[in-house]
Design a protein around this motif. Sequence first.
Motif, PDB file in Angstrom:
ATOM      1  N   ARG A   1      -6.734   1.240  -2.226  1.00  0.00           N
ATOM      2  CA  ARG A   1      -7.421   0.909  -3.473  1.00  0.00           C
ATOM      3  C   ARG A   1      -6.496   0.176  -4.427  1.00  0.00           C
ATOM      4  NH1 ARG A   1      -7.560   3.793  -8.058  1.00  0.00           N
ATOM      5  NH2 ARG A   1      -6.635   5.582  -6.992  1.00  0.00           N
TER       6      ARG A   1
ATOM      7  N   ASP B   1       0.846  -1.195   0.000  1.00  0.00           N
ATOM      8  CA  ASP B   1       0.000   0.000   0.000  1.00  0.00           C
ATOM      9  C   ASP B   1       0.878   1.240   0.000  1.00  0.00           C
ATOM     10  OD1 ASP B   1      -2.041   1.840   0.204  1.00  0.00           O
ATOM     11  OD2 ASP B   1      -3.132   0.720   1.725  1.00  0.00           O
TER      12      ASP B   1
ATOM     13  N   ARG C   1     -13.517  -4.921   1.404  1.00  0.00           N
ATOM     14  CA  ARG C   1     -14.420  -4.004   0.703  1.00  0.00           C
ATOM     15  C   ARG C   1     -15.023  -4.634  -0.552  1.00  0.00           C
ATOM     16  NH1 ARG C   1     -15.509   0.824   1.768  1.00  0.00           N
ATOM     17  NH2 ARG C   1     -15.932   1.364  -0.415  1.00  0.00           N
TER      18      ARG C   1
ATOM     19  N   ARG D   1      -1.500  -1.102  -4.006  1.00  0.00           N
ATOM     20  CA  ARG D   1      -2.655  -0.281  -3.625  1.00  0.00           C
ATOM     21  C   ARG D   1      -2.204   1.154  -3.408  1.00  0.00           C
ATOM     22  NH1 ARG D   1      -7.072  -3.441  -1.197  1.00  0.00           N
ATOM     23  NH2 ARG D   1      -6.457  -5.607  -0.818  1.00  0.00           N
TER      24      ARG D   1
ATOM     25  N   GLN E   1      -9.072   6.093 -11.054  1.00  0.00           N
ATOM     26  CA  GLN E   1      -9.325   6.846  -9.838  1.00  0.00           C
ATOM     27  C   GLN E   1     -10.674   7.557  -9.887  1.00  0.00           C
ATOM     28  OE1 GLN E   1      -5.909   9.360  -9.563  1.00  0.00           O
ATOM     29  NE2 GLN E   1      -4.572   7.731  -8.851  1.00  0.00           N
TER      30      GLN E   1
ATOM     31  N   GLU F   1     -17.815  -2.629  -2.929  1.00  0.00           N
ATOM     32  CA  GLU F   1     -17.378  -2.172  -4.250  1.00  0.00           C
ATOM     33  C   GLU F   1     -18.158  -2.860  -5.373  1.00  0.00           C
ATOM     34  OE1 GLU F   1     -15.304   0.185  -4.909  1.00  0.00           O
ATOM     35  OE2 GLU F   1     -14.464   0.588  -2.929  1.00  0.00           O
TER      36      GLU F   1
ATOM     37  N   GLU G   1     -13.529   5.193  -9.109  1.00  0.00           N
ATOM     38  CA  GLU G   1     -13.586   4.785  -7.710  1.00  0.00           C
ATOM     39  C   GLU G   1     -14.117   5.919  -6.830  1.00  0.00           C
ATOM     40  OE1 GLU G   1     -12.654   0.987  -8.424  1.00  0.00           O
ATOM     41  OE2 GLU G   1     -13.087   1.831  -6.473  1.00  0.00           O
ATOM     42  N   ARG G   2     -13.733   7.144  -7.147  1.00  0.00           N
ATOM     43  CA  ARG G   2     -14.237   8.261  -6.353  1.00  0.00           C
ATOM     44  C   ARG G   2     -15.745   8.392  -6.483  1.00  0.00           C
ATOM     45  NH1 ARG G   2      -9.428  10.976  -8.007  1.00  0.00           N
ATOM     46  NH2 ARG G   2     -10.533  11.897  -9.764  1.00  0.00           N
TER      47      ARG G   2
ATOM     48  N   GLY H   1     -11.972  -2.498  -7.961  1.00  0.00           N
ATOM     49  CA  GLY H   1     -12.027  -2.315  -6.511  1.00  0.00           C
ATOM     50  C   GLY H   1     -12.663  -3.484  -5.786  1.00  0.00           C
TER      51      GLY H   1
ATOM     52  N   THR I   1     -15.404  -3.604 -12.069  1.00  0.00           N
ATOM     53  CA  THR I   1     -14.699  -2.713 -11.167  1.00  0.00           C
ATOM     54  C   THR I   1     -13.554  -3.448 -10.483  1.00  0.00           C
ATOM     55  OG1 THR I   1     -14.879  -1.326  -9.189  1.00  0.00           O
ATOM     56  CG2 THR I   1     -16.402  -3.173  -9.339  1.00  0.00           C
TER      57      THR I   1
END
Length: 452
Positions: A57, A26, A203, A53, A96, A207, A99-100, A325, A323
């Motif tokens: 993420r 990470d 998650r 990550r 990004q 997700e 995901e936001r 995520g 996705t």
Amino acid sequence: MARTARTQQEIRRFLDIGAVQVAELDLNGEETALRPGPGSPPVTHGEVFVLVRQAGRPVGTLLGRVPEGADPATVLAALARRAHEQEPAEGRGQGQGAERSVAAGPPPPRASVVVATRERAGQLARALDSILAQDHPGFEVVVVDNAPVSDETRDLVERKYGERVRYVCEPVPGLATAHNTGLAAARGEVIAFTDDDVVADPRWLTELTAPFASDPGLGCATGLILPARLRTPAQVLLESHGGFAKGFTPTTYDPKDPPRDEPLFPFTAGRFGSGANMAFRAEVLRGVGGFDPATGAGTPAWGGDDLYGFVRVLAQGHRLHYTPGALVWHHHRETWADLETQAFGYGAGLTAYLTAILVNRPALLTAFLARVPRGLSHARGLTAVRDTGGGGDGGDAGVPGDRGAAPGDHDARTHPWPRRLSRLQRKGMLYGPVGYLRARRAAGSRTGRGTR
């Protein structure tokens, strides 16, 4: 089964493939956190497959080597930052941004997680522990015990999980039948399906299901699948040719706006995801009749149930979203014999699902025939003997290799793909329609009618 001298040589070369460590790294500003993959020991020197990550993420993977005596976190963090700097800016922004928007959107809908299993209580317990640790605000878990020969699974669920997990027994063998039983029992607005040989990221469920809340036209979602272990030559070989991963770029497939680089859309359903990590809006999946019970593992068709579900949903005009995520770690098969079975099974499942689609939706025949010339070329590419090096133009669910470059792509092909496995996949593709029709007849004889 007799093996040629060439196959024996391929097996000897295969057995020389060394193990690879699995880890997560990470990157959070200047800080880094390195930890082993699920069930793996702490990282030491040698080759390491790393999920990278950023602030938790998933953004990519890399294969790095840690010199003896060096600090693994320092070495791997430097490799990851260098790779991130070289990655195209548009790839980073696309991932990004998607995901936001998920994080800022409405809360995920109530979900059901269906896990079909058969006589693998040890693996099932590991999967259920990870599923029950999800951060999703409201979900249930349904275990479907498919054609059990013992009470081991029932005893595990009742003894260890009590009211947290519902147990359902389905006596008819077949993964699609088990999934349909889970579909009938599930109470969630969205139903997620996964396998008993995965470990779900905390998650994962949030997700995977959150996109349904922000897109009422979404019928299906899929997520990222990475290897939990790379301890055996079979596991390393499969992953070096792409494994089950579909990259790190969120993608929405819309039948009203087909992707221009997908001339076979929607029939190359393996691009969309795999059955170990998929979710459907319950009313949509029920509306298309669920999965075809003459497909899937445990039937003469060998597979194809997940691909069938994807195409049926898209053919009804619903969107499908991938996705990265939504992550699960998958325990790949471990031996050469497993790879032989897997290669034949994927080939069979591919053509079995196509047969199922045309039998159950004959209106799609015209569209399918228009794609046959390209489809034959695609099939040759899928089953070609692949040497080391990258490239390719589109893969199938769990069929190694042949995926184009994408942000975070780890299809490095560090080991050649054996001819024996390519031949078995081609044999499977020839067998698939026959297997499907056999499975369909068997299902019809049990019910006294056809499967649809």
